[in-house]
Design an enzyme around this catalytic site. Structure first.
Site, short mmCIF file in Angstrom:
data_model
loop_
_atom_site.label_atom_id
_atom_site.label_comp_id
_atom_site.label_asym_id
_atom_site.label_seq_id
_atom_site.Cartn_x
_atom_site.Cartn_y
_atom_site.Cartn_z
N GLU A 165 -32.92 72.98 -31.17
CA GLU A 165 -31.91 73.83 -30.61
C GLU A 165 -32.45 75.38 -31.21
OE1 GLU A 165 -27.10 74.49 -31.41
OE2 GLU A 165 -28.30 73.08 -32.46
N LYS A 199 -25.03 75.93 -24.18
CA LYS A 199 -24.25 75.22 -24.96
C LYS A 199 -22.67 75.48 -24.88
CE LYS A 199 -23.95 73.51 -29.89
NZ LYS A 199 -24.73 73.91 -31.30
N CYS A 219 -26.88 69.78 -28.83
CA CYS A 219 -26.43 69.46 -30.08
C CYS A 219 -24.95 69.09 -29.96
CB CYS A 219 -26.59 70.59 -31.06
SG CYS A 219 -26.55 69.81 -32.77
#
Length: 558
Positions: free
Chosen positions: A48, A117, A154
Site C-alpha cells: 500500500e 481505496k 487494505c
C-alpha cells in the site's frame, strides 16, 4: 485477442520503503521487479502506497509530494515496456474526485488501470479520512493477460462493505490486496481470520501483501500470505524480513490454485515482540540519519534490554553506554552495568554525577530553606543524568535512546527532562513483566538479523534483583507501586481493554489500589505527551491509539 494464462507467476514484493523518499522507494521497486523477472514472474504486487511510504500522513496535502509520486508511478509504468513483469504499486493520486489512496496497474509500458481505496480507516493509528477521499465507486477487476484480477486495498477487506463479493460478481478470478498493516501482538492471526472471512464470502483466493519496516511508532512486519478458495493457507512469507517471493498459481476447473510458494515459520510471542522492537529502533535510527546512539546504563533491567536491542539492531560499535553513579548507586548496579556492557561488546563510560547534583543542591539551598527533602531532590539526579546524555548527543551526534517501560509511563514513574530525555524508546509499549520475559528470551536466543552476540547478554543478577531507581537509600520500585504483576494486569485492563473499576476489582484486585492506579494513569498524561516516540507492540499504545485529554477530572467511581 489476449490468450488466457493457465499459469500465473505472482511475485510479492515485501519491502521496506521510507516515507517521503519517493526516488529511493522507486529504486527499491525497480530492483525488486528485476529480481522478480529473474525468477520468471509475470506480475509483481507491491504494498500500500509504496512509492510514498506508508503512512504519509499530511505529506499527502502537499501538491509537490503528490506530483513526485505520480511521476514515479509513470516512470515505473514505462519500465514495463521491456516485456517483463507487470506491476501493481501503491501511490497517492490526485484526481477530479479527490486525493485517493490508490494503486497503479502497469503492463506493456503503460498504465492499464487505476484503483482507489474505498473504505478509509479512521480508528486507532489510522486517520486516512483526514487526508484522502474515498474512491467514488467499486471498480471492477482488471484484465491482465487474460486473467481478471480484483484489487481491494487494505481496509477494503477489513470492513463490512462487501467489496470482495462485488468484485467476484463482476468476474474477478483472484484477489490481490496491497496492505500497510502495522504490527501488534498476534496480529497475524487476526489478518488470517479477516482474509478467511472474505474468501468464504466471495469464493476467490486472496493474496495479502504487507509492508515491512519501522515508521516512527509503527512497525510493519511483512508476513505476507495467501488463502486459497478452499480456505487453507496457500503460502506464508517471513515476518520482519525483506523478501521478493514468486508464487505460482495454476488455473483449474475450480479456479486458481497456488502450486508453489514459501511456507515460512512465524515467530512465537517473545521473539516477535523482540524483533519488532529491534526493527523499530534500527529503522528509526537509520532512516533519520543517526550514525550511533547513546543510553544511560544503570544496572537495571530496562536500560539493559535497551542496550541489547541497540547492539542487535545497530552493532556494538554504534552504541555508547554511560553509567552515571551517585551516592545511592549500589556496588551491584556498578558491576551489573559493566558486565552487561562487556557481554554486549559496546563502549562503556562512567561519568559520576556527584558534583553536578551537589552543585544544584547548593544553588537551591537558600530557595529550599525550611522545606523537607524529598522527590524534588531525587529528581535532580535523574535530570543531571538526562543533561549529560543530551550533552553527549549534541557533541557527538548520537541519538539518545530512552528506556522507560509502559508500566512506568502509565503511572508517571519517570522524570520529565531526566530519564525521559531521548529521541526514541524501543520498549515504550512493553509492560515491566514483558520486559523481563523478553530479557530471558534474549539470553537464550539470537534473533535473525541481530548483530549482537549469543549467550547471556543481560546478566542474571539484573533479571533477579528487585527493580529500583536508586534515588535514595534502599529504595525499590515496590515502595510506591504495587508488585509489577498486579500493576501490569490493572494497567492492561485500564489501557488496552478500557475496563471499569468494578470489573477490575471483580478480577480480584483491591479497590483502593485500582482507583489509585487509575488516578495516576490520568494525571501522567501530560508527561506522556512530551515523551519520545517508541515501538507499538500492544493493541493500544500511548500516542496514536490512546488519545486522552491532559485536563481530565473524570474518575470511575461506579
Amino acid at each position: 485477442m489476449t490468450k488466457k494464462l493457465d499459469i500465473l507467476r505472482i511475485a510479492i514484493a515485501q519491502l521496506n520503503p521510507t516515507v517521503g523518499d519517493v526516488a529511493g522507494n522507486l529504486a527499491k521497486a525497480r530492483e525488486a521487479r528485476a529480481d522478480a523477472a529473474r525468477q520468471g514472474a509475470d506480475l509483481v504486487l507491491y504494498t500500500e502506497l509504496f512509492l510514498a511510504g506508508y503512512p504519509p500522513e499530511d505529506l499527502v496535502l502537499k501538491p509537490a509530494f503528490l506530483r513526485a509520486c505520480e511521476r514515479a508511478a509513470e516512470d515505473f509504468a514505462a519500465d514495463t515496456a521491456d516485456g517483463g513483469p507487470g506491476v501493481i504499486i501503491g501511490t497517492p493520486l490526485r484526481r477530479k474526485s479527490g486525493t485517493h489512496n490508490s494503486i497503479v496497474f502497469a503492463d506493456g509500458g503503460k498504465i492499464i488501470a487505476e484503483r482507489y481505496k474505498l473504505d478509509l480507516p479512521n480508528y486507532g493509528e489510522f486517520d486516512e479520512k483526514r487526508v484522502f477521499q474515498a474512491g467514488p465507486e467499486i471498480q471492477g477487476p482488471v484484465n491482465f493477460r487474460g486473467v481478471r484480477i480484483g484489487i481491494p486495498i487494505c481496509e477494503d477487506i477489513w470492513g463490512e462493505v462487501g467489496i470482495c463479493e462485488t468484485l467476484a460478481e463482476s468476474g474477478a478470478e483472484i484477489l490481490l490486496v496491497p496492505n500497510g498493516s502495522p504490527y501488534y501482538r498476534a496480529k497475524i492471526d487476526v489478518r488470517h481470520q479477516v482474509v478467511i472471512k472474505q474468501v468464504i464470502e466471495c469464493g476467490l483466493p486472496m493474496i495479502y501483501a504487507n509492508q515491512l519496516g519501522g515508521q516512527d511508532e509503527l512497525i510493519f512486519d511483512g508476513a505476507s500470505f495467501a488463502i486459497g478458495a478452499d480456505k487453507t493457507l496457500a503460502f506464508q512469507m517471513s515476518q520482519f524480513e525483506d523478501a521478493v517471493d514468486v508464487t505460482i498459481w495454476k488455473r483449474t476447473d475450480n479456479g486458481w490454485v497456488c502450486s508453489q510458494g514459501p511456507m515460512s515459520k512465524i515467530p512465537e510471542r517473545e521473539e516477535a515482540d523482540y524483533r519488532a522492537c529491534m526493527l523499530g529502533l534500527r529503522d528509526y535510527v537509520n532512516k533519520n540519519g543517526f550514525k550511533n546512539v547513546v543510553l544511560g546504563l544503570s544496572g537495571g533491567i530496562d536500560s539493559a534490554i535497551c542496550a541489547a536491542l541497540a547492539v542487535d539492531a545497530l552493532g556494538e560499535e554504534r552504541l555508547r553506554a554511560v553509567m552515571m553513579p551517585y551516592r545511592y548507586t549500589s556496588k551491584d548496579s556498578l558491576k551489573d552495568a559493566e558486565d552487561c556492557a562487556r557481554a554486549l561488546g559496546c563502549r562503556y563510560d562512567i561519568v559520576p554525577i556527584f558534583e553536578p547534583v551537589e552543585g544544584f543542591l547548593h544553588t537551591l539551598t537558600q530557595l529550599f530553606e525550611g522545606t523537607k527533602e524529598g522527590i524534588t531532590e531525587e529528581n535532580l539526579q535523574s535530570r543531571a543524568r538526562g543533561t549529560i546524555l543530551m550533552a553527549i548527543s549534541n557533541k557527538f551526534g548520537s541519538m539518545v535512546v530512552t528506556t522507560g517501560n509502559k508500566s512506568e509511563m502509565s503511572v508517571g514513574y519517570a522524570t520529565l527532562y531526566g530519564d525521559m530525555n531521548g529521541g526514541f524508546n524501543p520498549i515504550k509499549d512493553l509492560y515491566k513483566m514483558q520486559v523481563y520475559a523478553l530479557s530471558r528470551w534474549r539470553n537464550s536466543h539470537v534473533p535473525p538479523g541481530a548483530l549482537g552476540p549469543s549467550g547471556e547478554v543481560i546478566p542474571k543478577n539484573i533479571i533477579d534483583k528487585a527493580p529500583s531507581a536508586e534515588l535514595r537509600e534502599n529504595q525499590t520500585d515496590q515502595d510506591s507501586l504495587p508488585p509489577y504483576p498486579v500493576l501490569d494486569d490493572i494497567l492492561e485492563c485500564l489501557v488496552e481493554n478500557e475496563m471499569g473499576v468494578d470489573d477490575i476489582v471483580a478480577r480480584g484486585h483491591d479497590r483502593a489500589t485500582v482507583t489509585r492506579i487509575e488516578h495516576l494513569l490520568y494525571i501522567a498524561e501530560y508527561k506522556r505527551r512530551q515523551a519520545a516516540p517508541g515501538v507499538k507492540i500492544t493493541r493500544k499504545n500511548f500516542g496514536r491509539d490512546r488519545r486522552y485529554p491532559i485536563t481530565n477530572r473524570f474518575r470511575d467511581r461506579g
